[in-house]
Design an enzyme around this catalytic site. Structure first.
Site, PDB file in Angstrom:
ATOM      1  CD  GLU A 225      -2.496  -1.039   2.822  1.00 54.64           C
ATOM      2  OE1 GLU A 225      -2.646   0.077   3.345  1.00 54.64           O
ATOM      3  OE2 GLU A 225      -2.886  -2.086   3.358  1.00 54.64           O
ATOM      4  CE  LYS A 227       5.436   5.307   6.849  1.00 58.34           C
ATOM      5  NZ  LYS A 227       4.911   6.583   7.351  1.00 58.34           N
ATOM      6  NE  ARG A 232      -1.851   2.856  11.316  1.00 64.59           N
ATOM      7  CZ  ARG A 232      -1.040   1.948  11.834  1.00 64.59           C
ATOM      8  NH1 ARG A 232       0.217   2.267  12.124  1.00 64.59           N
ATOM      9  NH2 ARG A 232      -1.470   0.717  12.047  1.00 64.59           N
ATOM     10  NE  ARG A 247       2.721   6.174  15.671  1.00 69.92           N
ATOM     11  CZ  ARG A 247       3.590   5.589  14.879  1.00 69.92           C
ATOM     12  NH1 ARG A 247       3.810   6.071  13.669  1.00 69.92           N
ATOM     13  NH2 ARG A 247       4.237   4.518  15.261  1.00 69.92           N
ATOM     14  CD  GLU A 272      -1.302   8.226   7.282  1.00 67.91           C
ATOM     15  OE1 GLU A 272      -0.325   8.990   7.376  1.00 67.91           O
ATOM     16  OE2 GLU A 272      -1.334   7.092   7.811  1.00 67.91           O
ATOM     17  CE  LYS A 394       8.983   2.986  10.245  1.00 64.51           C
ATOM     18  NZ  LYS A 394       8.541   3.982  11.236  1.00 64.51           N
TER      19      LYS A 394
END
Length: 528
Positions: A225, A227, A232, A247, A272, A394
């Site tokens: 996906e 970023k 977040r 987050r 997000e 990530k």
């Protein structure tokens, strides 16, 4: 209060994480209810006292202190709470015992607002300097002792033997002073049941992808996906209410009422938070206009329209989907979104790829698309709290760098409270003026921090309270993720996630980068 004052002082001068955990464990074990819970809430900034404002405390001090002495002391110390604690002159003949944390909270809840100044003055008279500092920090917030809410929950877990994930599952369902949580952790009661309350569920986090990890990947086992360059968030909604969490578990609902209004469902989602205009994601600087606000105007909602790009479905109704593999949760998310169609929310698309080389080429194009990079998730991975290596990666785009000149320095917090560790840096304009473009407080080693601290002390040319202005003679290579136009900075530009890459002792300050070189990294973006 004396015990809380001692805890704060020891936390300030205790740099190690494990040592802080031990101190917190001793506090939980040695203090009675409700004091231990009140102290815990104060450390994690969960306490607010509407009637006890800094201005009130300054007025109390002004009534007992020469104004010029106060001004000079405040300018030298640089911190209001510490200055008051040191300069306060108790009235003679005060023999009352110092208040407990429970006494303070109870009195502030029941005392008329007009009587609170006298109440505070009485407490300050009974306390020594350390106790006065602790009292003012308790009332005004900003403990700055290196204890985050996460660290406090880890300390509770280590002290009690419970898993930190279990504590986090109930944390936001219980208000300070957390008596039901302590009763559960001590085996005197069952775990609190959040039921349908909109509690925060610990997020699953990713590790940075390194070269050996990349080499070991098999494309068929992974999903990719984008970023996205926002923050977040977790959305929790149900019969008990609605909340939007950061987050770290901070409730940011008040800043995004339009998102809360769209949460007409029962479930928990991971996503997000972005500013989106006409289907296009806006720069992060636009989202910053909305963050850390207790309320927002209709104009702000119109000019900076918020949306959530969904990643995962954790709960559908009361059903916990976290044990399911990612592919199964993804299918449930897509079906749920198609059926529910919530406003201001879409599903983050999967990025198709058939080889690691193809994925690498896709990632190389992230900067041109104004995207942070890629997220890689194992197709069979459950949703686990925390950072479990090997399940999520990530893979961010390579950072940009600029050579900037150190301008100002300020002491850090917690274990860095004795070091000048927060650095403001700038670049040269065409007219020869040095203008600031950002502030960084990470990236360096302990040895580099010691060297920088000594250099700053030896090259200070001016002081502004806790801030030192330094000689324009040290170049820092600063890494950052993006540059953005900013009307709030004299330079007209701000850096995204700046950190110190290295100290350029080899480079003269006059050879640092020019503002036009930084502006060239922005591209065609609207000013904030």
């Amino acid at each position: 209060m004396p015990a809380f004052a001692e805890l704060l002082e020891r936390l300030v001068f205790t740099p190690g994480r494990n040592a802080k955990l031990a101190l917190l464990g001793q506090w939980f074990a040695g203090q009675p209810d409700p004091d231990r819970g009140i102290g815990l809430a104060a450390l994690t900034e969960e306490l607010t006292f509407a009637a006890a404002k800094p201005a009130m405390i300054r007025e109390l001090v002004a009534a007992r202190t020469d104004p010029e002495l106060w001004r000079l002391s405040y300018d030298y110390v640089g911190d209001m709470a510490e200055t008051v604690a040191l300069i306060w002159q108790p009235r003679a003949g005060i023999n009352a015992p110092p208040p407990t944390l429970g006494d303070i909270v109870a009195a502030l809840e029941t005392t008329p607002k007009s009587d609170i100044p006298a109440l505070l003055a009485g407490w300050l008279d009974t306390l020594d300097a350390g106790g006065r500092l602790a009292l003012i920090k308790l009332l005004t917030g900003g403990m700055r002792v290196g204890v985050s809410a996460r660290l406090a929950r880890v300390a509770l877990a280590e002290w009690s033997g419970q898993k930190v994930e279990a504590i986090e599952e109930v944390w936001h369902g219980v208000a300070p002073p957390y008596a039901p949580i302590f009763a559960w952790l001590e085996g005197r009661a069952p775990a609190p049941d959040p039921r349908d309350s909109p509690v925060f569920r610990p997020l699953m986090l990713a590790h940075p992808l390194e070269a050996p990890d990349l080499a070991a990947l098999r494309a068929e086992d992974w999903r990719a996906e984008w970023k996205w360059d926002g923050i977040r968030v977790q959305l929790t909604a149900g019969p008990g209410g609605r909340r939007l969490w950061s987050r770290g578990g901070e409730d940011i609902s008040a800043a995004f009422p339009e998102i809360l209004a769209a949460m007409e469902f029962h479930g928990v989602l991971d996503g997000e938070l972005l500013v989106v205009r006409d289907g296009e994601v806006a720069p992060f600087a636009d989202l910053q206009q909305r963050l850390n606000r207790k309320s927002v105007t209709a104009r702000m909602q119109r000019d900076f329209p918020a949306a959530v790009r969904l990643y995962d479905l954790l709960f559908e109704g009361a059903e916990d989907l976290r044990p399911l593999p990612f592919d199964a949760r993804r299918a449930r998310l897509e079906a749920w979104h198609a059926r529910t169609a919530p406003a201001r929310m879409d599903v983050s698309p999967l990025v198709p790829f058939d080889s690691v080389d193809a994925l690498s080429r896709i990632r190389d194009g992230a900067r041109a698309a104004s995207i942070e990079g890629l997220m890689l998730k194992r197709a069979d991975a459950p949703y686990l709290a925390g950072r479990t290596k090997g399940l999520w990666w990530k893979w961010k785009r390579d950072p940009l760098t600029v050579d900037a000149v150190l301008m100002y320095a300020q002491r850090g917090h917690g274990k860095r409270s004795s070091f000048y560790s927060d650095y403001t840096f700038g670049v040269w304009r065409e007219d020869g003026e040095l203008v600031p473009i950002g502030k960084a407080y990470s990236g360096y080693t302990d040895d580099e921090l010691a060297w920088l601290d000594k250099w700053i002390r030896n090259n200070t040319v001016n002081r502004f309270g806790p801030v030192r202005e330094v000689e324009r003679g040290l170049v820092l290579e600063v890494a950052f993720d993006a540059a953005q136009l900013s009307s709030r900075h004299k330079s007209g530009v701000a850096l995204r996630f700046p950190r110190i890459a290295r100290i350029r002792r080899d480079k003269p300050a006059e050879e640092a980068d020019r503002l036009e070189a930084v502006m060239a990294l922005i591209g065609d973006r609207p000013a904030d």
